[in-house]
Design a protein around this motif. Sequence first.
Motif, PDB file in Angstrom:
ATOM      1  N   LEU A 198       0.833  -1.196   0.000  1.00 42.42           N
ATOM      2  CA  LEU A 198       0.000   0.000   0.000  1.00 42.42           C
ATOM      3  C   LEU A 198       0.870   1.249   0.000  1.00 42.42           C
ATOM      4  CD1 LEU A 198      -2.726  -0.984   2.646  1.00 42.42           C
ATOM      5  CD2 LEU A 198      -2.830  -1.234   0.152  1.00 42.42           C
ATOM      6  N   LEU A 199       0.376   2.274  -0.645  1.00 46.25           N
ATOM      7  CA  LEU A 199       1.032   3.576  -0.599  1.00 46.25           C
ATOM      8  C   LEU A 199       0.783   4.222   0.757  1.00 46.25           C
ATOM      9  CD1 LEU A 199      -0.040   4.885  -4.132  1.00 46.25           C
ATOM     10  CD2 LEU A 199       2.158   3.861  -3.496  1.00 46.25           C
ATOM     11  N   PRO A 200       1.628   5.149   1.186  1.00 44.85           N
ATOM     12  CA  PRO A 200       1.419   5.811   2.485  1.00 44.85           C
ATOM     13  C   PRO A 200       0.033   6.433   2.624  1.00 44.85           C
ATOM     14  CG  PRO A 200       3.590   6.339   1.625  1.00 44.85           C
ATOM     15  CD  PRO A 200       2.880   5.599   0.537  1.00 44.85           C
ATOM     16  N   SER A 201      -0.556   6.848   1.513  1.00 36.27           N
ATOM     17  CA  SER A 201      -1.868   7.499   1.555  1.00 36.27           C
ATOM     18  C   SER A 201      -3.033   6.513   1.531  1.00 36.27           C
ATOM     19  CB  SER A 201      -2.005   8.453   0.358  1.00 36.27           C
ATOM     20  OG  SER A 201      -1.874   7.731  -0.870  1.00 36.27           O
ATOM     21  N   GLU A 202      -2.731   5.192   1.409  1.00 33.54           N
ATOM     22  CA  GLU A 202      -3.793   4.194   1.251  1.00 33.54           C
ATOM     23  C   GLU A 202      -4.029   3.403   2.538  1.00 33.54           C
ATOM     24  OE1 GLU A 202      -3.542   2.861  -3.422  1.00 33.54           O
ATOM     25  OE2 GLU A 202      -2.051   2.024  -2.046  1.00 33.54           O
ATOM     26  N   GLN A 203      -5.287   3.140   2.832  1.00 32.73           N
ATOM     27  CA  GLN A 203      -5.671   2.239   3.910  1.00 32.73           C
ATOM     28  C   GLN A 203      -5.905   0.823   3.380  1.00 32.73           C
ATOM     29  OE1 GLN A 203      -5.753   3.109   7.217  1.00 32.73           O
ATOM     30  NE2 GLN A 203      -4.909   5.060   6.470  1.00 32.73           N
ATOM     31  N   SER A 204      -6.222   0.727   2.098  1.00 29.30           N
ATOM     32  CA  SER A 204      -6.451  -0.555   1.443  1.00 29.30           C
ATOM     33  C   SER A 204      -6.277  -0.351  -0.055  1.00 29.30           C
ATOM     34  CB  SER A 204      -7.860  -1.087   1.740  1.00 29.30           C
ATOM     35  OG  SER A 204      -8.842  -0.180   1.234  1.00 29.30           O
ATOM     36  N   LEU A 205      -6.265  -1.450  -0.789  1.00 32.60           N
ATOM     37  CA  LEU A 205      -6.205  -1.341  -2.243  1.00 32.60           C
ATOM     38  C   LEU A 205      -7.476  -0.681  -2.762  1.00 32.60           C
ATOM     39  CD1 LEU A 205      -4.856  -4.869  -3.291  1.00 32.60           C
ATOM     40  CD2 LEU A 205      -3.563  -2.730  -3.261  1.00 32.60           C
ATOM     41  N   PRO A 206      -7.381   0.071  -3.861  1.00 34.69           N
ATOM     42  CA  PRO A 206      -8.597   0.606  -4.491  1.00 34.69           C
ATOM     43  C   PRO A 206      -9.562  -0.517  -4.844  1.00 34.69           C
ATOM     44  CG  PRO A 206      -6.641   1.619  -5.431  1.00 34.69           C
ATOM     45  CD  PRO A 206      -6.158   0.498  -4.559  1.00 34.69           C
ATOM     46  N   LEU A 207     -10.842  -0.210  -4.884  1.00 36.65           N
ATOM     47  CA  LEU A 207     -11.874  -1.224  -5.085  1.00 36.65           C
ATOM     48  C   LEU A 207     -11.685  -1.975  -6.398  1.00 36.65           C
ATOM     49  CD1 LEU A 207     -14.400  -2.509  -3.908  1.00 36.65           C
ATOM     50  CD2 LEU A 207     -15.770  -0.761  -5.078  1.00 36.65           C
ATOM     51  N   ASP A 208     -11.301  -1.285  -7.468  1.00 33.39           N
ATOM     52  CA  ASP A 208     -11.130  -1.970  -8.746  1.00 33.39           C
ATOM     53  C   ASP A 208      -9.992  -2.984  -8.695  1.00 33.39           C
ATOM     54  OD1 ASP A 208      -9.280   0.150  -8.533  1.00 33.39           O
ATOM     55  OD2 ASP A 208      -9.021   0.242 -10.711  1.00 33.39           O
ATOM     56  N   GLU A 209      -8.921  -2.661  -7.950  1.00 32.95           N
ATOM     57  CA  GLU A 209      -7.821  -3.614  -7.803  1.00 32.95           C
ATOM     58  C   GLU A 209      -8.240  -4.798  -6.926  1.00 32.95           C
ATOM     59  OE1 GLU A 209      -4.167  -0.379  -8.266  1.00 32.95           O
ATOM     60  OE2 GLU A 209      -4.277  -1.644  -6.486  1.00 32.95           O
ATOM     61  N   GLN A 210      -9.009  -4.526  -5.873  1.00 29.44           N
ATOM     62  CA  GLN A 210      -9.504  -5.613  -5.032  1.00 29.44           C
ATOM     63  C   GLN A 210     -10.366  -6.582  -5.840  1.00 29.44           C
ATOM     64  OE1 GLN A 210     -11.231  -4.550  -1.194  1.00 29.44           O
ATOM     65  NE2 GLN A 210     -10.209  -2.558  -1.272  1.00 29.44           N
ATOM     66  N   LYS A 211     -11.243  -6.051  -6.678  1.00 31.04           N
ATOM     67  CA  LYS A 211     -12.136  -6.898  -7.468  1.00 31.04           C
ATOM     68  C   LYS A 211     -11.351  -7.726  -8.474  1.00 31.04           C
ATOM     69  CE  LYS A 211     -16.329  -4.070  -7.178  1.00 31.04           C
ATOM     70  NZ  LYS A 211     -17.296  -3.228  -7.957  1.00 31.04           N
ATOM     71  N   PHE A 212     -10.342  -7.114  -9.093  1.00 28.89           N
ATOM     72  CA  PHE A 212      -9.528  -7.833 -10.072  1.00 28.89           C
ATOM     73  C   PHE A 212      -8.794  -8.990  -9.401  1.00 28.89           C
ATOM     74  CE2 PHE A 212      -5.841  -8.802 -12.601  1.00 28.89           C
ATOM     75  CZ  PHE A 212      -6.277  -8.685 -13.912  1.00 28.89           C
ATOM     76  N   ILE A 213      -8.164  -8.718  -8.276  1.00 26.47           N
ATOM     77  CA  ILE A 213      -7.400  -9.760  -7.579  1.00 26.47           C
ATOM     78  C   ILE A 213      -8.321 -10.862  -7.075  1.00 26.47           C
ATOM     79  CG2 ILE A 213      -5.985 -10.235  -5.536  1.00 26.47           C
ATOM     80  CD1 ILE A 213      -4.648  -7.544  -5.980  1.00 26.47           C
TER      81      ILE A 213
END
Length: 305
Positions: free
Chosen positions: A193-208
């Motif tokens: 995760l990037l310092p500004s992220e709490q989780s992966l973006p939703l589109d990346e979560q869905k893809f994975i």
Amino acid sequence: MAKKSSVEQLQEKDQEKFKGVADLYGGTSRAWEDILGDHWHHGYYDPGSTVSKSDNAAALIRMIDEVLRFGSVFSAENQENKPKRILDIGCGIGGTCTYLARKYGAHCTGITISSGEVERAQALATAQGLQEKVSFEVANALALPFPDGQFDLVWCMETAEHIPEKEQLVKEIVRVAAPGGQIILTSWCHRNLLPSEQSLPLDEQKFIKKMCDLVLMHPFCSVNEYINLFQSHHVEDMKTDDWCEFAKPFWTAMVGSACTIKGFFSLLWIGGWNSLKFVMGSNMMIKAHKKGLVKLLVLSCRKPR
């Protein structure tokens, strides 16, 4: 009341959790053996190389040797850390077990959740005259049926992806490693995760998630999460790296192998729908590489003495 065996625990507690994985690898093992031989993991290729089916066998062995070299597991310059007792978690049909047993003159124990894989692994080892050097059993990686500190080398190559409870897996790996023993883990992960992220973006979560569903993997954790888990057990001499670029050509080579007449009929008639789904997942892995979503973690460390 007698303590239940690891197999009984697997059957009762985790049967549904691991059933799909056992069916995928146990029910389709003949198909994968036709395509990959007895080593069921990614190959190691020179970055940017163009590969074909004929390159796979050498690349699969090279991956093992490169990981051993990365972890400084016994070399001519380092005679002290030659392992005598090895555990292979997620051994498939035993290719790595027999290779490590021959390489080090060690005894290697392989565990898998598929009884069919155990039978095939033992048959292949016997055919190589290694029945006294290797053994295989059905066991649950989350409740390993071994005493504390039994193994000089604990090897877990591309198995953790199929196990949801990463914390418990790491706990068991460290537990059964001997004091000062070597731990090697390779696992597919999602990007940190990037310092500004709490989780992966939703589109990346869905893809994975879609990709993991096809190949019956559990949603990936990040490289940093694995590092934190091992650090919580105060391991020493930890080294990590991302070998995505070295492994990336494997997916194209495997899809190419599956598209041959022999590969197609092996997958369709022996492996069935599960095998074809795996090939579809392989295509998604190629896309994930291009998107920078996945990493191949290679981790080496030692249990404190």
